[in-house]
Motif scaffolding. Structure first.
Motif, PDB file in Angstrom:
ATOM      1  N   LEU A  57       0.827  -1.207   0.000  1.00 56.10           N
ATOM      2  CA  LEU A  57       0.000   0.000   0.000  1.00 56.10           C
ATOM      3  C   LEU A  57       0.860   1.256   0.000  1.00 56.10           C
ATOM      4  O   LEU A  57       0.540   2.239  -0.671  1.00 56.10           O
ATOM      5  N   ASP A  58       1.958   1.240   0.761  1.00 57.75           N
ATOM      6  CA  ASP A  58       2.896   2.373   0.733  1.00 57.75           C
ATOM      7  C   ASP A  58       3.429   2.588  -0.677  1.00 57.75           C
ATOM      8  O   ASP A  58       3.497   3.711  -1.165  1.00 57.75           O
ATOM      9  N   GLU A  59       3.834   1.504  -1.317  1.00 59.37           N
ATOM     10  CA  GLU A  59       4.384   1.572  -2.669  1.00 59.37           C
ATOM     11  C   GLU A  59       3.362   2.146  -3.648  1.00 59.37           C
ATOM     12  O   GLU A  59       3.669   3.000  -4.468  1.00 59.37           O
ATOM     13  N   ILE A  60       2.143   1.689  -3.547  1.00 56.60           N
ATOM     14  CA  ILE A  60       1.101   2.118  -4.482  1.00 56.60           C
ATOM     15  C   ILE A  60       0.677   3.562  -4.250  1.00 56.60           C
ATOM     16  O   ILE A  60       0.604   4.351  -5.196  1.00 56.60           O
ATOM     17  N   PHE A  61       0.408   3.913  -3.016  1.00 53.40           N
ATOM     18  CA  PHE A  61      -0.208   5.206  -2.752  1.00 53.40           C
ATOM     19  C   PHE A  61       0.764   6.324  -2.380  1.00 53.40           C
ATOM     20  O   PHE A  61       0.430   7.493  -2.537  1.00 53.40           O
ATOM     21  N   LEU A  62       1.953   5.990  -1.884  1.00 57.47           N
ATOM     22  CA  LEU A  62       2.849   7.043  -1.398  1.00 57.47           C
ATOM     23  C   LEU A  62       4.081   7.269  -2.262  1.00 57.47           C
ATOM     24  O   LEU A  62       4.711   8.316  -2.174  1.00 57.47           O
ATOM     25  N   LYS A  63       4.458   6.303  -3.095  1.00 52.38           N
ATOM     26  CA  LYS A  63       5.655   6.441  -3.924  1.00 52.38           C
ATOM     27  C   LYS A  63       5.272   6.582  -5.392  1.00 52.38           C
ATOM     28  O   LYS A  63       4.257   6.065  -5.826  1.00 52.38           O
ATOM     29  N   GLY A  64       6.115   7.258  -6.140  1.00 51.02           N
ATOM     30  CA  GLY A  64       5.862   7.389  -7.571  1.00 51.02           C
ATOM     31  C   GLY A  64       4.743   8.382  -7.866  1.00 51.02           C
ATOM     32  O   GLY A  64       4.398   9.222  -7.051  1.00 51.02           O
ATOM     33  N   SER A  96      10.702  -2.090  -7.531  1.00 50.92           N
ATOM     34  CA  SER A  96       9.863  -2.473  -6.402  1.00 50.92           C
ATOM     35  C   SER A  96       9.489  -3.947  -6.435  1.00 50.92           C
ATOM     36  O   SER A  96       9.103  -4.484  -7.463  1.00 50.92           O
ATOM     37  N   GLN A  97       9.571  -4.588  -5.275  1.00 52.64           N
ATOM     38  CA  GLN A  97       9.118  -5.971  -5.176  1.00 52.64           C
ATOM     39  C   GLN A  97       7.600  -6.048  -5.042  1.00 52.64           C
ATOM     40  O   GLN A  97       7.002  -7.084  -5.248  1.00 52.64           O
ATOM     41  N   TYR A  98       6.951  -4.927  -4.687  1.00 49.54           N
ATOM     42  CA  TYR A  98       5.505  -4.920  -4.467  1.00 49.54           C
ATOM     43  C   TYR A  98       4.717  -4.388  -5.657  1.00 49.54           C
ATOM     44  O   TYR A  98       3.505  -4.447  -5.653  1.00 49.54           O
ATOM     45  N   TRP A  99       5.386  -3.832  -6.637  1.00 52.68           N
ATOM     46  CA  TRP A  99       4.684  -3.257  -7.778  1.00 52.68           C
ATOM     47  C   TRP A  99       5.127  -3.980  -9.047  1.00 52.68           C
ATOM     48  O   TRP A  99       6.159  -3.678  -9.629  1.00 52.68           O
ATOM     49  N   PRO A 100       4.336  -4.967  -9.506  1.00 56.61           N
ATOM     50  CA  PRO A 100       4.761  -5.805 -10.632  1.00 56.61           C
ATOM     51  C   PRO A 100       4.568  -5.168 -12.012  1.00 56.61           C
ATOM     52  O   PRO A 100       5.054  -5.705 -12.994  1.00 56.61           O
ATOM     53  N   TYR A 101       3.889  -4.032 -12.090  1.00 53.23           N
ATOM     54  CA  TYR A 101       3.573  -3.425 -13.384  1.00 53.23           C
ATOM     55  C   TYR A 101       4.696  -2.485 -13.796  1.00 53.23           C
ATOM     56  O   TYR A 101       4.743  -1.340 -13.389  1.00 53.23           O
ATOM     57  N   LYS A 102       5.611  -2.973 -14.614  1.00 54.32           N
ATOM     58  CA  LYS A 102       6.821  -2.224 -14.950  1.00 54.32           C
ATOM     59  C   LYS A 102       6.720  -1.444 -16.249  1.00 54.32           C
ATOM     60  O   LYS A 102       7.465  -0.511 -16.472  1.00 54.32           O
ATOM     61  N   HIS A 120     -19.000   4.105  -2.366  1.00 50.53           N
ATOM     62  CA  HIS A 120     -18.385   2.778  -2.442  1.00 50.53           C
ATOM     63  C   HIS A 120     -17.014   2.928  -3.089  1.00 50.53           C
ATOM     64  O   HIS A 120     -16.830   3.749  -3.981  1.00 50.53           O
ATOM     65  N   GLU A 121     -16.050   2.119  -2.642  1.00 55.42           N
ATOM     66  CA  GLU A 121     -14.726   2.131  -3.254  1.00 55.42           C
ATOM     67  C   GLU A 121     -14.131   0.738  -3.183  1.00 55.42           C
ATOM     68  O   GLU A 121     -14.515  -0.067  -2.333  1.00 55.42           O
ATOM     69  N   THR A 122     -13.186   0.485  -4.077  1.00 54.14           N
ATOM     70  CA  THR A 122     -12.593  -0.841  -4.165  1.00 54.14           C
ATOM     71  C   THR A 122     -11.272  -0.780  -4.924  1.00 54.14           C
ATOM     72  O   THR A 122     -11.071   0.119  -5.745  1.00 54.14           O
ATOM     73  N   PRO A 123     -10.371  -1.734  -4.648  1.00 52.71           N
ATOM     74  CA  PRO A 123      -9.148  -1.808  -5.459  1.00 52.71           C
ATOM     75  C   PRO A 123      -9.506  -2.237  -6.885  1.00 52.71           C
ATOM     76  O   PRO A 123     -10.513  -2.921  -7.090  1.00 52.71           O
ATOM     77  N   THR A 124      -8.693  -1.849  -7.843  1.00 59.15           N
ATOM     78  CA  THR A 124      -8.957  -2.208  -9.226  1.00 59.15           C
ATOM     79  C   THR A 124      -7.814  -2.981  -9.863  1.00 59.15           C
ATOM     80  O   THR A 124      -7.802  -3.188 -11.062  1.00 59.15           O
ATOM     81  N   VAL A 125      -6.840  -3.394  -9.061  1.00 65.60           N
ATOM     82  CA  VAL A 125      -5.671  -4.088  -9.597  1.00 65.60           C
ATOM     83  C   VAL A 125      -5.182  -5.088  -8.559  1.00 65.60           C
ATOM     84  O   VAL A 125      -5.344  -4.891  -7.353  1.00 65.60           O
ATOM     85  N   ALA A 126      -4.606  -6.184  -9.027  1.00 58.88           N
ATOM     86  CA  ALA A 126      -3.980  -7.139  -8.098  1.00 58.88           C
ATOM     87  C   ALA A 126      -2.787  -6.445  -7.458  1.00 58.88           C
ATOM     88  O   ALA A 126      -1.996  -5.789  -8.141  1.00 58.88           O
ATOM     89  N   LEU A 127      -2.650  -6.592  -6.154  1.00 59.57           N
ATOM     90  CA  LEU A 127      -1.587  -5.863  -5.451  1.00 59.57           C
ATOM     91  C   LEU A 127      -0.245  -6.564  -5.493  1.00 59.57           C
ATOM     92  O   LEU A 127       0.767  -5.953  -5.257  1.00 59.57           O
ATOM     93  N   TRP A 128      -0.229  -7.840  -5.756  1.00 63.59           N
ATOM     94  CA  TRP A 128       1.033  -8.548  -5.891  1.00 63.59           C
ATOM     95  C   TRP A 128       0.787  -9.816  -6.666  1.00 63.59           C
ATOM     96  O   TRP A 128      -0.316 -10.322  -6.746  1.00 63.59           O
ATOM     97  N   GLY A 129       1.863 -10.353  -7.228  1.00 68.05           N
ATOM     98  CA  GLY A 129       1.737 -11.545  -8.072  1.00 68.05           C
ATOM     99  C   GLY A 129       1.966 -12.813  -7.320  1.00 68.05           C
ATOM    100  O   GLY A 129       2.314 -12.880  -6.196  1.00 68.05           O
TER     101      GLY A 129
END
Length: 129
Positions: A57-64, A96-102, A120-129
């Motif tokens: 979650l840190d990788e997705i929402f706070l970095k990049g 990143s080891q947590y973000w597989p979409y390169k 309502h809210e929801t994730p829209t992507v797999a968070l890890w492989g």
């Protein structure tokens, strides 16, 4: 801008405070935590229950780069909006080891809002492989 009679979606970069708030909403989503008055014990329990999820979650929402795209409801109903959150690829996500979409950008979260209130809210992507 209007082209061919349709409005073009615009991506808006999120401020750091908005990114932190969105990350907290994701934590609440995964732990089904509806109480904003968490104790320190609750926070410690949640953090220790899945450190890899918190790191993801840190990788997705706070970095990049993270931006939002608001799409109005079909039929011109201005009260409802779908907000999509987009993480774009950049140099910070390639190792990143947590973000597989390169190689491409990915929508990571979506929220349905009514008059700026999240319904309502929801994730829209797999968070890890």
């Amino acid at each position: 801008s209007v082209q061919g009679g349709s409005k073009k979606a615009v991506d808006v970069a999120l401020k750091k405070s908005d990114r932190r708030h969105l990350r907290q909403r994701a934590v609440s989503y995964f732990w089904n935590d509806q109480d904003d008055d968490d104790t320190e014990e609750d926070a410690a329990r949640t953090s220790s229950s899945s450190p890899s999820l918190h790191a993801a979650l840190d990788e997705i929402f706070l970095k990049g780069n993270l931006s939002s795209r608001s799409l109005p409801a079909p039929g011109g109903n201005k009260a409802w909006t779908m907000v999509l959150y987009l993480k774009t690829k950049d140099s910070t996500t390639t190792d990143s080891q947590y973000w597989p979409y390169k190689t491409s950008s990915q929508f990571v979260w979506m929220a349905l809002q009514e008059k700026n209130r999240v319904v309502h809210e929801t994730p829209t992507v797999a968070l890890w492989g």
